[in-house]
Design an enzyme around this catalytic site. Structure first.
Site, PDB file in Angstrom:
ATOM      1  N   HIS A  85       0.792  -1.232   0.000  1.00  0.00           N
ATOM      2  CA  HIS A  85       0.000   0.000   0.000  1.00  0.00           C
ATOM      3  C   HIS A  85       0.825   1.284   0.000  1.00  0.00           C
ATOM      4  O   HIS A  85       0.278   2.370  -0.146  1.00  0.00           O
ATOM      5  CB  HIS A  85      -0.953   0.028   1.201  1.00  0.00           C
ATOM      6  CG  HIS A  85      -0.255   0.240   2.517  1.00  0.00           C
ATOM      7  ND1 HIS A  85       0.028   1.491   3.006  1.00  0.00           N
ATOM      8  CD2 HIS A  85       0.216  -0.625   3.430  1.00  0.00           C
ATOM      9  CE1 HIS A  85       0.648   1.363   4.173  1.00  0.00           C
ATOM     10  NE2 HIS A  85       0.776   0.097   4.453  1.00  0.00           N
TER      11      HIS A  85
HETATM   12  N1  UDP Z   1      -4.307  -5.500   8.356  1.00  0.00           N
HETATM   13  C1  UDP Z   1      -5.579  -6.030   8.464  1.00  0.00           C
HETATM   14  N2  UDP Z   1      -6.219  -6.423   7.322  1.00  0.00           N
HETATM   15  C2  UDP Z   1      -5.648  -6.331   6.088  1.00  0.00           C
HETATM   16  C3  UDP Z   1      -4.336  -5.802   6.007  1.00  0.00           C
HETATM   17  C4  UDP Z   1      -3.693  -5.372   7.159  1.00  0.00           C
HETATM   18  O1  UDP Z   1      -6.113  -6.156   9.561  1.00  0.00           O
HETATM   19  O2  UDP Z   1      -6.307  -6.685   5.100  1.00  0.00           O
HETATM   20  C5  UDP Z   1      -3.661  -5.045   9.598  1.00  0.00           C
HETATM   21  C6  UDP Z   1      -2.313  -5.651   9.833  1.00  0.00           C
HETATM   22  O3  UDP Z   1      -2.418  -6.937  10.395  1.00  0.00           O
HETATM   23  C7  UDP Z   1      -1.691  -4.629  10.767  1.00  0.00           C
HETATM   24  C8  UDP Z   1      -2.255  -3.330  10.263  1.00  0.00           C
HETATM   25  O4  UDP Z   1      -3.418  -3.671   9.523  1.00  0.00           O
HETATM   26  O5  UDP Z   1      -2.114  -4.831  12.100  1.00  0.00           O
HETATM   27  C9  UDP Z   1      -1.226  -2.663   9.405  1.00  0.00           C
HETATM   28  O6  UDP Z   1      -1.772  -1.674   8.689  1.00  0.00           O
HETATM   29  P1  UDP Z   1      -1.160  -1.134   7.316  1.00  0.00           P
HETATM   30  O7  UDP Z   1      -0.371  -2.187   6.651  1.00  0.00           O
HETATM   31  O8  UDP Z   1      -2.306  -0.539   6.585  1.00  0.00           O
HETATM   32  O9  UDP Z   1      -0.248   0.073   7.815  1.00  0.00           O
HETATM   33  P2  UDP Z   1       1.262   0.234   8.286  1.00  0.00           P
HETATM   34  O10 UDP Z   1       1.523  -0.785   9.360  1.00  0.00           O
HETATM   35  O11 UDP Z   1       2.139   0.056   7.088  1.00  0.00           O
HETATM   36  O12 UDP Z   1       1.355   1.623   8.822  1.00  0.00           O
END
Ligand code: UDP
Length: 361
Positions: free
Chosen positions: A207
């Protein structure tokens, strides 16, 4: 006296982190929480499901601000949060991670002389082209309490001259993972619904702006995942930004098992059952480790350097070499949220005007 906290959240990873801290707040005497949702993520499967699954109190205020360029979005949030803070008069504002909601919450509070507590402080990619890096650097410099998940985060802050109010508490996402673990095994039938066998697939998530902002970058990531898919199915819960980018650039995702974004418990079950993880997500890199799975990070750098040093993670463009796998103890014992809430309570009501001399009580 009841200490009043305003929590500002708006994006998926913040719901996971705030879920852990909200639970700790609810178990403590002498503290109350007002929840502000900026609206940055708004789809039911990017927002509502996390409130339901993680038992997060419904937002007291919902700003409904999403879309637009970064400056515009952050600016609109700043105005909206300021109005709420003037009305609520909290003792502290609690912000999480590195999104536009984080920066807007921290800046609105700082301008009103309300102390800011930053959960997941001190992370650095040293890549200022990442919107998240700008948000986290500025937020850290506005914060009175800085709750670090790792030793590297504490060091990063020290190198920027931030030493007061810094605490290494561990990672609230580890708290969340432990809490979900028991419920996942009994609660989620996602593998069966998707026709997946435990140990029979890889899990991916994509993403980041650097991977979705132009056709060549997204194509390179998808080509990488297609090579993995030649070995075993690759499950990709598709982030809305990536869906839009693939559509706009005419990039086919047909070789992958694309599904709609799933809730936290569904994601935990997918992590549990997979062979390995390919991701550009910060949170998912660590969750791979929490679930004992190796990770390939689809970025040029990572803030979670300890996952690489401990042999659980590698950057995708670095040759396929890993250190021997070691346990990582710096994420704590699953009580990071309790430590945060206890610390805020021990500091109590505090005016940043007393910060002169940089001594935090
Ligand atoms: N996550 C979720 N469902 C999904 C994809 C990610 O629950 O379909 C969760 C993942 O397990 C983690 C969080 O969302 O706890 C991470 O979010 P994201 O990857 O959007 O953001 P980042 O961590 O890169 O800031």
């Amino acid at each position: 006296m009841i200490l009043k906290l305003v929590t500002v959240i708006g994006a998926r990873p913040q719901f996971v982190k705030a879920g852990a801290v909200s639970r700790a707040i609810a178990h403590q005497e002498g503290v109350s929480e007002v929840m502000v949702h900026t609206g940055q993520h708004f789809d039911a499967n990017m927002s509502d499901i996390f409130f339901e699954e993680l038992g997060i109190p419904a937002p007291d205020h919902h700003l409904g601000i999403a879309g637009g360029n970064h400056g515009e979005m952050t600016g609109r949030m700043l105005g909206g949060i300021e109005t709420i803070l003037i009305e609520e008069e909290p003792d502290w504002v609690l912000v999480y991670g590195d999104t536009n909601s984080t920066l807007a919450g921290a800046l609105a509070a700082a301008k009103l002389h309300i102390p800011v507590a930053h959960v997941e402080a001190g992370l650095r990619s040293f890549n200022r082209r990442m919107p998240e890096e700008v948000n986290r650097v500025l937020t850290d410099h506005l914060s009175a309490r800085l709750y670090c998940p790792t030793n590297a985060a504490v060091k990063n802050l020290a190198e920027e001259g931030i030493r007061e109010g810094v605490l290494h508490v561990g990672d609230v996402m580890y708290d969340a993972a432990l809490d979900a673990r028991a419920r996942v095994h009994s609660g989620s039938d996602i593998l069966a619904r998707l026709g997946l066998e435990p140990g029979g697939y890889s899990l991916a998530s994509v993403h980041r702006a650097e991977n979705t902002g132009d056709a060549a970058s997204l194509r390179a990531v998808i080509v990488h995942l297609e090579k993995v898919a030649a070995e075993r199915p690759v499950v990709l819960p598709l982030h809305p930004r990536t869906a839009q980018a693939a559509y706009r650039f005419g990039i086919s995702l047909g070789a992958l098992k694309v599904i709609a974004p799933v809730g936290y418990l569904g994601m935990s079950a997918l992590l549990d059952g997979c062979v390995e993880v390919h991701t550009d997500s910060g949170g998912v890199q660590k969750e791979a480790y929490f679930h004992n799975k190796p990770c390939v990070t689809l970025r040029g750098e990572t803030e979670w350097v300890e996952t690489v040093e401990a042999g659980w993670n590698r950057l995708w463009l670095v040759p396929d070499y890993r250190q021997p796998r070691q346990p990582i103890d710096e994420y704590g014992r699953g009580n990071a949220a309790d430590l945060i809430v206890s610390d805020i309570l021990s500091v109590g009501a505090w005016s940043p005007s007393r910060q002169a001399g940089a001594s935090v009580p």
